[in-house]
Design an enzyme around this catalytic site. Structure first.
Site, PDB file in Angstrom:
ATOM      1  N   GLU A  54       0.832  -1.204   0.000  1.00  0.00           N
ATOM      2  CA  GLU A  54       0.000   0.000   0.000  1.00  0.00           C
ATOM      3  C   GLU A  54       0.863   1.248   0.000  1.00  0.00           C
ATOM      4  OE1 GLU A  54      -3.319   2.371   2.728  1.00  0.00           O
ATOM      5  OE2 GLU A  54      -2.696   0.336   3.267  1.00  0.00           O
ATOM      6  N   ASP A 101       2.114 -14.310  12.753  1.00  0.00           N
ATOM      7  CA  ASP A 101       0.966 -14.893  12.073  1.00  0.00           C
ATOM      8  C   ASP A 101       0.064 -13.754  11.599  1.00  0.00           C
ATOM      9  OD1 ASP A 101      -1.311 -16.213  11.233  1.00  0.00           O
ATOM     10  OD2 ASP A 101      -1.318 -17.634  12.896  1.00  0.00           O
TER      11      ASP A 101
END
Length: 575
Positions: A252, A460
């Site tokens: 982004e 994670d």
């Protein structure tokens, strides 16, 4: 009787081929009855004339309090003329728009003709540099035959034999690593077999340059390549007197630049401070009894302080780092949900706490033989899902981080003022999120920063769900001159050992932060420090984004960084 098939009119692509051969290209103006310059003049004059007429008429209506929707015949004619002249002028600046009405695309009964024609048209676009490549050509998806797939891998005869066995189904794809004893070779063969079985190429997915041995049995099964994600650096982030260069993996635009601006504002204001309120990973199995009374009996047993030491001894056998902190229970009928909380050292700790829970369940089976263990996780934990229990009780590391930003820094670096930020935070992050019924989402974009740091440091990514729960507070202090800003994040779930943290790229990012591996002096020290860095980075990101919104810079910055084709290295060098 001679029946001949009627030939369809040539499609637009045929016209383009004609142009490539040297013939004059047809134009929309060819269909007009007058020369182009006369027609243009007429429509331009008509357009401005009717606009002037309508504005004058509506001005008179406003003065006379006449409803605007009451129109006369002359006004209706003017509106029609306005629309006609507008459509023409739009077509003049975009000939394809008019041409789509003059010579509509013919329909074909034969699908193969459509495919061949589209392929030829795409080839012409590639060869003719004058034609814009920004216009996408819709092509039907088409699987390639095996012989049409690009040859990207060099296979030995032995490899080719294995590929054939995988394609035929005689050799399972998941067993290649164990059968071949070479993880890279297994990935290469699996990749080739995948392309042949699906008929689709994955040429853009890199294969070489990755240590496939490092993920075997740990991170990812049946690999065929790896994904490249750029890593940017925000900082220095001055947090608790220490400077950190924060790695952020993201695709982004603006995210790293915005966080970097927030870090600058914090640095110039003397830095940020953080406090860890709680440190404990959770796991909550669900067990079932024959009656609600028996479920309540186990609840009372587990929550009795007199039994906690015994339960802790059983639980802590799972690891030398595991330390049970708390047991809480919730009942739903005859089902009991038991939420265990424990410290897990520098590991994120899901496996560690699960082992401890399994030990306790086996121990309880002797005193509660009628207990039926339904699942090691009953979602009362709660892992990778938005849940009020994490927002209230916390999970992983609960951190609060704060800073006082000086008035001059707010004006010069953040380009806004303290009052605007305080008002925006109240109406957006607090009131707006409450109106939306948000659960732990009382912030501008905490998930952006959390996800980018998680990917860079081998966490994670799915635990971004609860780790991004955050409430951002802003308050004017020192007589309204300065800004106190804070973020409270009750569920930051991170580790510096195990899982993806051991991969080379992620390990390098952890090393950059000074939190690689286990802390030898204080167990869990590195993981707790990483959690504070995450919170401090979120604080910087919140500060910068809220300032951009308050100053009206959000859209402009995204258009600059997400869409600009300029050489950004020159832009940075000149700034």
């Amino acid at each position: 009787m001679d029946v001949r098939r009627r030939q369809p009119p040539p499609p637009p692509s045929a016209l383009k081929r004609k142009t490539m051969a040297g013939d004059e290209s047809p134009k929309a103006s060819d269909a007009l009855p007058l020369p182009l310059y006369i027609t243009n003049g007429v429509f331009l004059t008509l357009f401005f004339a009717v606009v002037y007429f309508l504005l004058q008429r509506w001005r008179e209506k406003i003065r006379n309090s006449t409803p605007l929707h009451v129109v006369s015949l002359s006004e209706i004619s003017a509106i029609v003329a306005f629309l006609a002249s507008f459509i023409y002028l739009l077509g003049f600046f975009g000939i394809d728009f008019v041409q789509s009405f003059i010579s509509p695309r013919s329909s074909y009964d034969d699908d193969e003709e459509v495919i061949d024609d589209a392929t030829n048209e795409q080839q012409i676009l590639k060869e003719d540099k004058r034609i814009s490549c920004g216009i996408p050509i819709p092509l039907p998806e088409k699987k390639l035959e095996v012989h049409q797939l690009p040859k990207t891998l060099d296979l030995t005869p032995e490899d080719e034999e294995v590929v054939q066995s995988v394609v035929s189904g005689s050799t399972p794809s998941y067993s290649l690593e164990s059968k071949l004893g070479d993880c890279f070779r297994a990935a290469k063969i699996r990749r080739e077999a995948l392309q042949r079985m699906t008929g689709r190429s994955i040429v853009g997915l890199p294969l070489d340059g990755f240590d496939y041995d490092s993920i075997l049995g740990q991170c990812c099964e049946m690999p065929v390549g790896f994904i490249q994600i750029p890593v940017g650096i925000a900082g220095p982030l001055l947090l608790d007197g220490i400077e950190f260069s924060v790695p952020m993996a993201t695709t982004e635009g603006c995210l790293v630049a915005s966080t970097n601006r927030g870090c600058k504002a914090i640095y110039l204001s003397g830095g940020a401070a953080s406090v860890i309120l709680k440190d404990g990973m959770t796991r909550a199995p669900v067990v079932r009894f024959g009656s609600a009374r028996r479920a309540a009996d186990l609840k009372f047993f587990l929550e009795d302080p007199a039994n906690f030491e015994t339960i802790s001894l059983v639980f802590n056998k799972s690891s030398r780092f595991a330390r049970l902190q708390e047991v809480k229970c919730a009942i739903a009928g005859k089902n009991l949900y038991v939420r265990f909380t424990c410290r897990t050292g520098d590991a994120m700790g899901m496996n560690m706490v699960s082992k401890g829970v399994q030990n306790v369940l086996e121990f309880l089976q002797s005193d509660f033989p009628d207990m039926d263990v339904i699942g090691i996780s009953g979602n009362y934990c709660s892992d990778k899902k938005p849940a009020a229990v994490n927002w209230i009780e916390g999970r992983g590391k609960s951190v609060v981080c704060e800073a006082v930003i000086g008035e001059e820094v707010v004006k010069k670096v953040l380009k806004t003022d303290v009052a605007s930020l305080v008002e925006l935070n109240m109406l957006k992050n607090l009131t707006g999120s409450a109106v939306a019924g948000s659960l732990g989402g009382f912030n501008a974009h905490a998930a952006n920063i959390v996800s980018a740091i998680y990917i860079a440091t081998g966490q994670d990514p799915a635990q971004n769900v609860e780790s991004s729960q955050c409430i951002t507070m802003m308050e004017a202090v020192n007589g309204g001159r300065d800004l106190h800003v804070s973020v409270s994040m009750p569920s930051i779930e991170v580790g510096t050992v195990g899982g993806g943290t051991q991969l080379a790229s992620q390990s390098a990012c952890l090393n950059l932060l000074g939190v690689k591996g286990a802390n030898r002096e204080a167990a869990g020290g590195n993981a707790r420090l990483l959690a504070t860095v995450v919170a401090g980075s979120v604080l910087a990101g919140e500060l910068s984004l809220m300032s951009a919104i308050a100053a009206g810079q959000l859209v402009r910055s995204h258009m600059k960084y997400n869409r600009s084709s300029r050489d950004m290295s020159k832009v940075v060098a000149s700034s």
